[in-house]
Scaffold this motif. Structure first.
Motif, short mmCIF file in Angstrom:
data_model
loop_
_atom_site.label_atom_id
_atom_site.label_comp_id
_atom_site.label_asym_id
_atom_site.label_seq_id
_atom_site.Cartn_x
_atom_site.Cartn_y
_atom_site.Cartn_z
N SER A 56 0.84 -1.20 0.00
CA SER A 56 0.00 0.00 0.00
C SER A 56 0.87 1.25 0.00
N GLU A 109 0.58 3.79 2.05
CA GLU A 109 0.94 4.13 3.44
C GLU A 109 2.19 3.39 3.88
N GLU A 110 2.26 2.07 3.51
CA GLU A 110 3.46 1.31 3.89
C GLU A 110 4.70 1.87 3.21
N GLU A 155 5.13 4.99 2.27
CA GLU A 155 5.47 6.26 2.95
C GLU A 155 6.15 6.01 4.29
N GLN A 156 5.63 4.99 5.02
CA GLN A 156 6.24 4.67 6.31
C GLN A 156 7.69 4.21 6.13
N LYS A 157 7.90 3.35 5.10
CA LYS A 157 9.27 2.89 4.85
C LYS A 157 10.18 4.05 4.45
N LYS A 160 9.73 7.18 5.27
CA LYS A 160 9.93 7.99 6.46
C LYS A 160 10.96 7.35 7.38
N ALA A 161 10.87 6.00 7.55
CA ALA A 161 11.84 5.31 8.40
C ALA A 161 13.25 5.43 7.82
N GLU A 187 14.28 7.86 5.90
CA GLU A 187 14.72 9.26 6.12
C GLU A 187 15.19 9.47 7.55
N GLU A 188 14.44 8.89 8.49
CA GLU A 188 14.85 9.02 9.90
C GLU A 188 16.19 8.36 10.15
#
Length: 261
Positions: free
Chosen positions: A54, A56-57, A59-61, A63-64, A66-67
C-alpha cells in the motif's frame, strides 16, 4: 623440473589443472576447461508470490529510511563535533603552554635585564659619586694651592719690601760712608746691587710659577681622565637601555604573532 597433474572429472570430460614448478620455491598453474556438457538443465530462480504494497506502507518505509539517514547524519556530525572539540582543546592547551613559556621567558629576560641595568646603574652611580668626591678633593687642592700661592706671593712681596728697606738702609749707610767717593761710583754700586736683588727675586718667582703651572696641568689631565670614564660609562648605560627597548619590541612582536596565530 617437476610436473604435477591433477584431473577432476565432472561428467564425460574433466577439467584439467596442471601444476608446474618453474623455479625453486615457485609454482605455475595451468587450467584447461572441459567441453560444456550437453543437455544440462539450468536451475530456475524460484518465483516468490506477489505481494500488494500500500501507499501508506511505502510512505512509512520512506519515512523510516529518512529518519535512519537523519540519525546517521546526526551521529556523523556528533562524531565530527567531538573530534573538533578535541582538536580545539589540544590547540588551546598548546597555546596555553606556548604563552606560558613565552611569558616565563619574557619575565626571566626582563628580570635579568633589570638586574643587569640596576647593577650597571649602581656601578655608574658609585663611580660618579667617587668622581664627585675626587673632583671635590681636586677643587680643595686647587684652592689650597691658590691660597699657598697667594700666601707665598704675599710673603715674597713682604720680603721684597724688607729687602728694599734693608737695601735702602744699606745704601744710605754706604752713602754716608762714601760721601767723599765719586757720585758715579756710588751709582754703579747701587745699580749692581739692584740688578743682583732683582735677578734673585725673578729666579724665585719663575721657579714658583713653573711649579704652579705643572700642578695645574696635572690637575686638568686628571679631571679629563675622570670625565672620559664617566662618558664611557654613560655610553654603556645608553647601549643597555637600547638593548632593553629592542628586547621589549621583539617580545611585543612575538606576542602579536602568537595572538594572531
Amino acid at each position: 623440473m617437476v610436473n604435477n597433474t591433477v584431473d577432476t572429472v565432472d561428467t564425460v570430460e574433466a577439467t584439467e589443472i596442471r601444476c608446474q614448478e618453474k623455479s625453486r620455491g615457485g609454482l605455475s598453474y595451468e587450467v584447461i576447461l572441459a567441453e560444456p556438457a550437453p543437455n544440462v538443465a539450468v536451475p530456475k530462480r524460484p518465483v516468490t508470490p506477489g505481494k500488494n504494497v500500500s501507499v501508506e506502507e511505502i510512505e512509512q518505509k520512506l519515512k523510516a529510511a529518512e529518519e535512519r539517514r537523519i540519525s546517521l547524519e546526526a551521529k556523523k556530525m556528533a562524531d565530527i563535533s567531538t573530534k573538533l572539540a578535541k582538536v580545539d582543546e589540544a590547540t588551546r592547551k598548546k597555546d596555553e603552554i606556548t604563552n606560558e613559556f613565552i611569558t616565563q621567558t619574557k619575565e626571566q629576560l626582563e628580570s635579568k635585564m633589570e638586574q643587569h641595568v640596576e647593577k650597571r646603574e649602581a656601578i655608574i652611580s658609585d663611580m660618579k659619586e667617587k668622581l664627585k668626591i675626587h673632583a671635590q678633593e681636586i677643587e680643595k687642592t686647587r684652592e689650597t694651592l691658590e691660597q699657598q700661592k697667594a700666601n707665598e706671593q704675599k710673603a715674597i712681596e713682604e720680603k721684597l719690601k724688607i729687602a728694599q728697606t734693608l737695601r735702602d738702609e744699606n745704601i744710605k749707610k754706604m752713602l754716608n760712608r762714601l760721601k767723599e767717593h765719586n757720585t758715579v761710583k756710588i751709582a754703579e754700586i747701587k745699580s749692581h746691587q739692584d740688578q743682583l736683588e732683582t735677578q734673585k727675586l725673578e729666579e724665585k718667582a719663575r721657579i714658583y710659577e713653573n711649579k704652579l703651572f705643572a700642578a695645574e696641568q696635572n690637575r686638568e689631565k686628571e679631571i679629563q681622565k675622570k670625565i672620559e670614564k664617566v662618558q664611557k660609562l654613560e655610553r654603556r648605560a645608553e647601549l643597555v637601555r637600547q638593548n632593553k627597548a629592542q628586547t621589549q619590541d621583539m617580545d611585543g612582536q612575538q606576542n602579536a604573532i602568537a595572538s594572531s596565530g
